[in-house]
Design an enzyme around this catalytic site. Sequence first.
Site, PDB file in Angstrom:
ATOM      1  N   CYS A   1       4.277   9.245   0.446  1.00  0.00           N
ATOM      2  CA  CYS A   1       2.911   9.719   0.273  1.00  0.00           C
ATOM      3  C   CYS A   1       2.884  10.705  -0.881  1.00  0.00           C
ATOM      4  O   CYS A   1       3.608  11.695  -0.874  1.00  0.00           O
ATOM      5  CB  CYS A   1       2.408  10.396   1.550  1.00  0.00           C
ATOM      6  SG  CYS A   1       0.767  11.096   1.331  1.00  0.00           S
TER       7      CYS A   1
ATOM      8  N   ARG B   1       0.832  -1.217   0.000  1.00  0.00           N
ATOM      9  CA  ARG B   1       0.000   0.000   0.000  1.00  0.00           C
ATOM     10  C   ARG B   1       0.864   1.264   0.000  1.00  0.00           C
ATOM     11  O   ARG B   1       0.970   1.959  -0.993  1.00  0.00           O
ATOM     12  CB  ARG B   1      -0.947  -0.036   1.215  1.00  0.00           C
ATOM     13  CG  ARG B   1      -2.062   0.991   1.167  1.00  0.00           C
ATOM     14  CD  ARG B   1      -1.666   2.379   1.544  1.00  0.00           C
ATOM     15  NE  ARG B   1      -1.107   2.476   2.903  1.00  0.00           N
ATOM     16  CZ  ARG B   1      -0.507   3.579   3.362  1.00  0.00           C
ATOM     17  NH1 ARG B   1      -0.378   4.652   2.608  1.00  0.00           N
ATOM     18  NH2 ARG B   1      -0.019   3.609   4.583  1.00  0.00           N
ATOM     19  N   ASP B   2       1.543   1.523   1.116  1.00  0.00           N
ATOM     20  CA  ASP B   2       2.331   2.760   1.203  1.00  0.00           C
ATOM     21  C   ASP B   2       3.441   2.730   0.156  1.00  0.00           C
ATOM     22  O   ASP B   2       3.756   3.741  -0.479  1.00  0.00           O
ATOM     23  CB  ASP B   2       2.938   2.870   2.619  1.00  0.00           C
ATOM     24  CG  ASP B   2       3.306   4.287   2.999  1.00  0.00           C
ATOM     25  OD1 ASP B   2       3.564   5.098   2.102  1.00  0.00           O
ATOM     26  OD2 ASP B   2       3.359   4.585   4.218  1.00  0.00           O
TER      27      ASP B   2
ATOM     28  N   ASN C   1       9.245   4.082   3.384  1.00  0.00           N
ATOM     29  CA  ASN C   1       9.184   3.688   4.804  1.00  0.00           C
ATOM     30  C   ASN C   1      10.521   3.072   5.203  1.00  0.00           C
ATOM     31  O   ASN C   1      11.298   2.659   4.352  1.00  0.00           O
ATOM     32  CB  ASN C   1       8.131   2.595   5.000  1.00  0.00           C
ATOM     33  CG  ASN C   1       6.740   3.066   4.673  1.00  0.00           C
ATOM     34  OD1 ASN C   1       6.303   2.975   3.538  1.00  0.00           O
ATOM     35  ND2 ASN C   1       6.047   3.564   5.663  1.00  0.00           N
TER      36      ASN C   1
ATOM     37  N   HIS D   1       5.451   4.615  12.627  1.00  0.00           N
ATOM     38  CA  HIS D   1       5.446   4.540  11.162  1.00  0.00           C
ATOM     39  C   HIS D   1       6.477   5.551  10.663  1.00  0.00           C
ATOM     40  O   HIS D   1       6.173   6.743  10.534  1.00  0.00           O
ATOM     41  CB  HIS D   1       4.019   4.879  10.697  1.00  0.00           C
ATOM     42  CG  HIS D   1       3.784   4.861   9.233  1.00  0.00           C
ATOM     43  ND1 HIS D   1       3.079   3.857   8.597  1.00  0.00           N
ATOM     44  CD2 HIS D   1       4.122   5.729   8.234  1.00  0.00           C
ATOM     45  CE1 HIS D   1       2.986   4.119   7.302  1.00  0.00           C
ATOM     46  NE2 HIS D   1       3.623   5.263   7.059  1.00  0.00           N
TER      47      HIS D   1
ATOM     48  N   HIS E   1       9.150   7.104   7.985  1.00  0.00           N
ATOM     49  CA  HIS E   1       9.700   7.210   6.626  1.00  0.00           C
ATOM     50  C   HIS E   1      11.165   7.601   6.767  1.00  0.00           C
ATOM     51  O   HIS E   1      11.608   8.066   7.831  1.00  0.00           O
ATOM     52  CB  HIS E   1       8.889   8.219   5.807  1.00  0.00           C
ATOM     53  CG  HIS E   1       7.565   7.651   5.354  1.00  0.00           C
ATOM     54  ND1 HIS E   1       7.402   7.054   4.141  1.00  0.00           N
ATOM     55  CD2 HIS E   1       6.367   7.552   5.990  1.00  0.00           C
ATOM     56  CE1 HIS E   1       6.142   6.616   4.027  1.00  0.00           C
ATOM     57  NE2 HIS E   1       5.492   6.914   5.141  1.00  0.00           N
TER      58      HIS E   1
HETATM   59  P1  HMG Z   1     -13.199  14.291  -2.405  1.00  0.00           P
HETATM   60  O1  HMG Z   1     -12.989  14.696  -3.832  1.00  0.00           O
HETATM   61  O2  HMG Z   1     -13.299  15.349  -1.361  1.00  0.00           O
HETATM   62  O3  HMG Z   1     -14.436  13.285  -2.287  1.00  0.00           O
HETATM   63  O4  HMG Z   1     -12.007  13.302  -2.037  1.00  0.00           O
HETATM   64  P2  HMG Z   1     -15.993  13.551  -2.188  1.00  0.00           P
HETATM   65  O5  HMG Z   1     -16.469  12.901  -0.948  1.00  0.00           O
HETATM   66  O6  HMG Z   1     -16.302  15.015  -2.402  1.00  0.00           O
HETATM   67  O7  HMG Z   1     -16.572  12.737  -3.438  1.00  0.00           O
HETATM   68  C1  HMG Z   1     -16.246  13.101  -4.788  1.00  0.00           C
HETATM   69  C2  HMG Z   1     -16.446  11.886  -5.705  1.00  0.00           C
HETATM   70  O8  HMG Z   1     -15.511  10.875  -5.331  1.00  0.00           O
HETATM   71  C3  HMG Z   1     -17.827  11.251  -5.582  1.00  0.00           C
HETATM   72  O9  HMG Z   1     -18.140  10.737  -6.862  1.00  0.00           O
HETATM   73  C4  HMG Z   1     -17.606  10.085  -4.641  1.00  0.00           C
HETATM   74  O10 HMG Z   1     -18.493   9.004  -4.822  1.00  0.00           O
HETATM   75  C5  HMG Z   1     -16.197   9.671  -5.037  1.00  0.00           C
HETATM   76  P3  HMG Z   1     -19.199  11.476  -7.819  1.00  0.00           P
HETATM   77  O11 HMG Z   1     -20.463  11.536  -7.007  1.00  0.00           O
HETATM   78  O12 HMG Z   1     -18.597  12.834  -8.063  1.00  0.00           O
HETATM   79  O13 HMG Z   1     -19.231  10.601  -9.008  1.00  0.00           O
HETATM   80  N1  HMG Z   1     -15.518   9.018  -3.907  1.00  0.00           N
HETATM   81  C6  HMG Z   1     -14.951   7.800  -3.957  1.00  0.00           C
HETATM   82  N2  HMG Z   1     -14.787   6.902  -4.934  1.00  0.00           N
HETATM   83  C7  HMG Z   1     -14.176   5.749  -4.621  1.00  0.00           C
HETATM   84  N3  HMG Z   1     -13.697   5.468  -3.384  1.00  0.00           N
HETATM   85  C8  HMG Z   1     -13.822   6.351  -2.388  1.00  0.00           C
HETATM   86  C9  HMG Z   1     -14.460   7.580  -2.670  1.00  0.00           C
HETATM   87  N4  HMG Z   1     -14.726   8.645  -1.892  1.00  0.00           N
HETATM   88  C10 HMG Z   1     -15.376   9.519  -2.652  1.00  0.00           C
HETATM   89  N5  HMG Z   1     -13.334   6.070  -1.168  1.00  0.00           N
HETATM   90  C11 HMG Z   1     -11.081  11.518  -0.745  1.00  0.00           C
HETATM   91  C12 HMG Z   1     -11.890  12.804  -0.718  1.00  0.00           C
HETATM   92  C13 HMG Z   1     -10.790  11.148   0.691  1.00  0.00           C
HETATM   93  C14 HMG Z   1     -11.907  10.452  -1.428  1.00  0.00           C
HETATM   94  C15 HMG Z   1      -9.772  11.760  -1.556  1.00  0.00           C
HETATM   95  O14 HMG Z   1      -9.155  12.892  -1.037  1.00  0.00           O
HETATM   96  C16 HMG Z   1      -8.834  10.601  -1.487  1.00  0.00           C
HETATM   97  O15 HMG Z   1      -9.116   9.519  -2.021  1.00  0.00           O
HETATM   98  N6  HMG Z   1      -7.632  10.796  -0.867  1.00  0.00           N
HETATM   99  C17 HMG Z   1      -6.687   9.729  -0.656  1.00  0.00           C
HETATM  100  C18 HMG Z   1      -5.284  10.228  -0.576  1.00  0.00           C
HETATM  101  C19 HMG Z   1      -4.364   9.092  -0.263  1.00  0.00           C
HETATM  102  O16 HMG Z   1      -4.662   7.925  -0.469  1.00  0.00           O
HETATM  103  N7  HMG Z   1      -3.147   9.443   0.257  1.00  0.00           N
HETATM  104  C20 HMG Z   1      -2.148   8.472   0.571  1.00  0.00           C
HETATM  105  C21 HMG Z   1      -2.476   7.626   1.757  1.00  0.00           C
HETATM  106  S1  HMG Z   1      -2.160   8.430   3.320  1.00  0.00           S
HETATM  107  C22 HMG Z   1      -0.495   8.091   3.647  1.00  0.00           C
HETATM  108  O17 HMG Z   1       0.182   7.596   2.792  1.00  0.00           O
HETATM  109  C23 HMG Z   1       0.031   8.368   5.016  1.00  0.00           C
HETATM  110  C24 HMG Z   1       0.247   7.096   5.860  1.00  0.00           C
HETATM  111  O18 HMG Z   1       1.131   6.202   5.211  1.00  0.00           O
HETATM  112  C25 HMG Z   1       0.843   7.469   7.234  1.00  0.00           C
HETATM  113  C26 HMG Z   1       2.069   8.380   7.127  1.00  0.00           C
HETATM  114  O19 HMG Z   1       3.033   8.073   6.426  1.00  0.00           O
HETATM  115  O20 HMG Z   1       1.993   9.417   7.778  1.00  0.00           O
HETATM  116  C27 HMG Z   1      -1.084   6.368   6.105  1.00  0.00           C
HETATM  117 MG    MG Z   2       3.261   6.386   5.224  1.00  0.00          MG
END
Ligand code: HMG
Ligand code: MG
Length: 297
Positions: free
Chosen positions: A241, A16-17, A250, A208, A210
């Site tokens: 990220c 995933r990450d 990581n 966690h 990096h």
């Molecule tokens: P948004 O654009 O604000 O979403 O995104 P929304 O709620 O306004 O919805 C817009 C459209 O997206 C809608 O569709 C929803 O149905 C659809 P429409 O009606 O326009 O056709 N939608 C989805 N579709 C599929 N799956 C979903 C989903 N949600 C809404 N889950 C959202 C908000 C959270 C979805 C977006 O910002 C997003 O997906 N962000 C993810 C970013 C990400 O994955 N970042 C990396 C992971 S975090 C990380 O790596 C850190 C970590 O490792 C820890 C660390 O290192 O610190 C964990």
């Molecule tokens: Mg991370």
Amino acid sequence: MGKLPKSVRIVEVGPRDGLQNEARTVPTKKKAEFIRLLAAAGLKDIEVASFVHPEWVPQLADAEDLIKQIEFNPNIRYSALVPNMRGLERAIQSGIRRIAVFTAASDTFNRKNINMGIQESIDVFKPVVARAIKEGTSVRGYVSTCFVCPYEGLVAKENVADVTQALFDLGVDEVSIGDTIGAATPRDVETTVGFLLQQFPADKLAMHFHDTYGMAIANAYQSLQMGITTFDSSAGGLGGCPYAPGASGNVATEDLVYLLENLGIETGVSLKLLRRASHMIAQELARDLPSRVLKVS
Ligand code: HMG
Ligand code: MG
């Protein structure tokens, strides 16, 4: 040397990450093979996918198809990220039994990452966590930017504690404390983790790290000495990220296992078999991975 634990739990986040930040999208079949090799290496917690918006993280847009291809081993917990109710619905439908909700200790980062402020994300997670638990799906929480935010700079330990508490209040069973951009040093870990341990039991926290500045293994060692027994890592040191500029991989699972083995701490992971998994994914990505231990044949 502080008192060290007998065993440590490793949460492998490479699929995933790791893969979310690679320029090359790995074919679904190869991801499934990577996960199979990680399981064969003895990893018992593997974060395999993300039910985020497919356009936000195209590398992981195949979550449903991937989960169909995993040969589930009943002794392993396979988990996936979920940012909202739509994500939970997809997760439940896929058959995954553990999810992770994720927020941050800095508001600007959270907005860039999930398009929500911190409080808004907690409000969004509330029904998500409640429904997940009701359906028999366990939930982990992540707090990103616990030390430094790429937009706001240094992050106060009090903010980290507040967000961690908010996640526990929702019902998550552990919180992973993230150094998202890999900027922390052992002194920062001592300060922030020391503060968290005044409020939360060590076995409810995971670290966690990096490795942007090469401090991840030192930070893990610092945390270990403070009583932390759960660490997230990525095979080969994959990762980062996409919404945190400058964030690299990581801490490498190999490097962590090497450290732990040599401290006499059990991980249940075979370094030899882990190398197979990392070599396989490195070949698929057509690049050398940063793990130091992996480079030693
Ligand atoms: P948004 O654009 O604000 O979403 O995104 P929304 O709620 O306004 O919805 C817009 C459209 O997206 C809608 O569709 C929803 O149905 C659809 P429409 O009606 O326009 O056709 N939608 C989805 N579709 C599929 N799956 C979903 C989903 N949600 C809404 N889950 C959202 C908000 C959270 C979805 C977006 O910002 C997003 O997906 N962000 C993810 C970013 C990400 O994955 N970042 C990396 C992971 S975090 C990380 O790596 C850190 C970590 O490792 C820890 C660390 O290192 O610190 C964990
Ligand atoms: Mg991370």
